[in-house]
Motif scaffolding. Structure first.
Motif, PDB file in Angstrom:
ATOM      1  N   GLU A  58       0.815  -1.212   0.000  1.00  0.00           N
ATOM      2  CA  GLU A  58       0.000   0.000   0.000  1.00  0.00           C
ATOM      3  C   GLU A  58       0.851   1.264   0.000  1.00  0.00           C
ATOM      4  N   ASP A  59       2.024   1.216   0.620  1.00  0.00           N
ATOM      5  CA  ASP A  59       2.923   2.379   0.595  1.00  0.00           C
ATOM      6  C   ASP A  59       3.349   2.704  -0.839  1.00  0.00           C
ATOM      7  N   ASP A  60       3.614   1.670  -1.635  1.00  0.00           N
ATOM      8  CA  ASP A  60       3.983   1.859  -3.038  1.00  0.00           C
ATOM      9  C   ASP A  60       2.822   2.460  -3.822  1.00  0.00           C
ATOM     10  N   VAL A  61       1.612   1.974  -3.553  1.00  0.00           N
ATOM     11  CA  VAL A  61       0.421   2.491  -4.236  1.00  0.00           C
ATOM     12  C   VAL A  61       0.223   3.969  -3.907  1.00  0.00           C
ATOM     13  N   ASP A  62       0.389   4.321  -2.635  1.00  0.00           N
ATOM     14  CA  ASP A  62       0.232   5.731  -2.222  1.00  0.00           C
ATOM     15  C   ASP A  62       1.258   6.622  -2.921  1.00  0.00           C
ATOM     16  N   GLU A  63       2.480   6.139  -3.023  1.00  0.00           N
ATOM     17  CA  GLU A  63       3.533   6.914  -3.681  1.00  0.00           C
ATOM     18  C   GLU A  63       3.224   7.109  -5.165  1.00  0.00           C
ATOM     19  N   ARG A  64       2.705   6.062  -5.797  1.00  0.00           N
ATOM     20  CA  ARG A  64       2.342   6.177  -7.213  1.00  0.00           C
ATOM     21  C   ARG A  64       1.217   7.186  -7.399  1.00  0.00           C
ATOM     22  N   GLU A  65       0.264   7.207  -6.468  1.00  0.00           N
ATOM     23  CA  GLU A  65      -0.827   8.176  -6.562  1.00  0.00           C
ATOM     24  C   GLU A  65      -0.289   9.600  -6.514  1.00  0.00           C
ATOM     25  N   VAL A  66       0.598   9.867  -5.567  1.00  0.00           N
ATOM     26  CA  VAL A  66       1.173  11.212  -5.418  1.00  0.00           C
ATOM     27  C   VAL A  66       1.928  11.612  -6.687  1.00  0.00           C
ATOM     28  N   ASN A  67       2.734  10.697  -7.217  1.00  0.00           N
ATOM     29  CA  ASN A  67       3.519  11.000  -8.426  1.00  0.00           C
ATOM     30  C   ASN A  67       2.622  11.281  -9.624  1.00  0.00           C
ATOM     31  N   LEU A  68       1.564  10.467  -9.781  1.00  0.00           N
ATOM     32  CA  LEU A  68       0.660  10.676 -10.914  1.00  0.00           C
ATOM     33  C   LEU A  68      -0.100  11.992 -10.783  1.00  0.00           C
TER      34      LEU A  68
END
Length: 238
Positions: A58-68
């Motif tokens: 989930e930490d990876d998913v959150d980071e991808r959301e912020v980057n996108l």
């Protein structure tokens, strides 16, 4: 299958920016899709180790959301897109949020798996969990495919499947509630299954949201808060 013709630009970098947004989104979708598969498997098998891995992802998913989100904002600021280009950027931004929320729901399922691993399995609900989980996993795969191929017919099918999930969920909840009244000792363990089923139902809702964003992207139709029958009518008339 519809073919969305994104505007051609003098700047090849603009084309690359839009394609990069799409690629990043689909990569995030792949991560979330696997997260959901693993979460369902973890609760079916009361696999605490697999559940822990789902939570970490989930930490990876959150980071991808912020980057996108940042990348979408940069494209809007630098390129000032219009027409289908603008719809593409907006769709990516909205779908990103739905994917992140899917990840949140997968994390909830994983936490229920850990509870079942610690407290002992529930006496009921696994058949329903497996059944609804299978439908929802197919919905997620199909809605990402619909976006990737700009396919409104597949998006429409996802919306139809969401109605099916809602019906199956309500039926499962009634059965679980009846069983808990018959055997109050099982309440805490059965509740873990019920919360997991609720999370799956919510993932189905987000899959439908992505399907609706895809229809908006391709046809320019805002079909939010619209019945499946009305969506079908609008698609066939447009």
């Amino acid at each position: 299958m519809d073919n969305l013709h994104l505007d051609q630009h003098i700047s090849q970098q603009f084309n690359a920016d839009l394609e990069d947004l799409k690629t990043q989104l689909l990569e995030m979708g792949g991560v979330v899709e696997q997260q959901i598969v693993d979460a369902v498997k973890a609760i079916e098998n009361a696999d605490g180790d697999l559940a822990e891995r789902v939570i970490v992802v989930e930490d990876d998913v959150d980071e991808r959301e912020v980057n996108l989100d940042e990348n979408c904002t940069m494209v809007l600021a630098r390129r000032q897109p219009a027409a289908s280009d603008l719809r593409m950027v907006l769709a990516v931004a909205k779908i990103t949020r739905d994917l992140e929320r899917m990840g949140d729901e997968a994390q909830k399922i994983a936490k229920m798996a850990i509870s079942l691993n610690e407290d002992g399995g529930a006496p009921r609900g696994y058949v329903e969990l497996r059944h609804i989980g299978s439908i929802v996993q197919k919905m997620v795969n199909s809605t990402l495919d619909a976006f990737a191929r700009f396919d409104v017919e597949t998006a429409l099918e996802v919306a139809k499947e969401d109605n099916k999930v809602d019906q199956e969920y309500k039926s499962a909840m009634r059965e679980m509630a009846t069983y808990m009244m018959e055997d109050p000792r099982s309440i805490s363990r059965v509740m873990n299954i019920m919360w997991a089923l609720r999370a799956l139902e919510r993932i189905g809702d987000h899959a439908r949201n992505i399907a609706e964003h895809t229809i908006y992207l391709v046809r320019g139709l805002d079909v939010r808060h619209t019945s499946v029958k009305e969506i079908e009518r609008q698609l066939h008339e447009s």
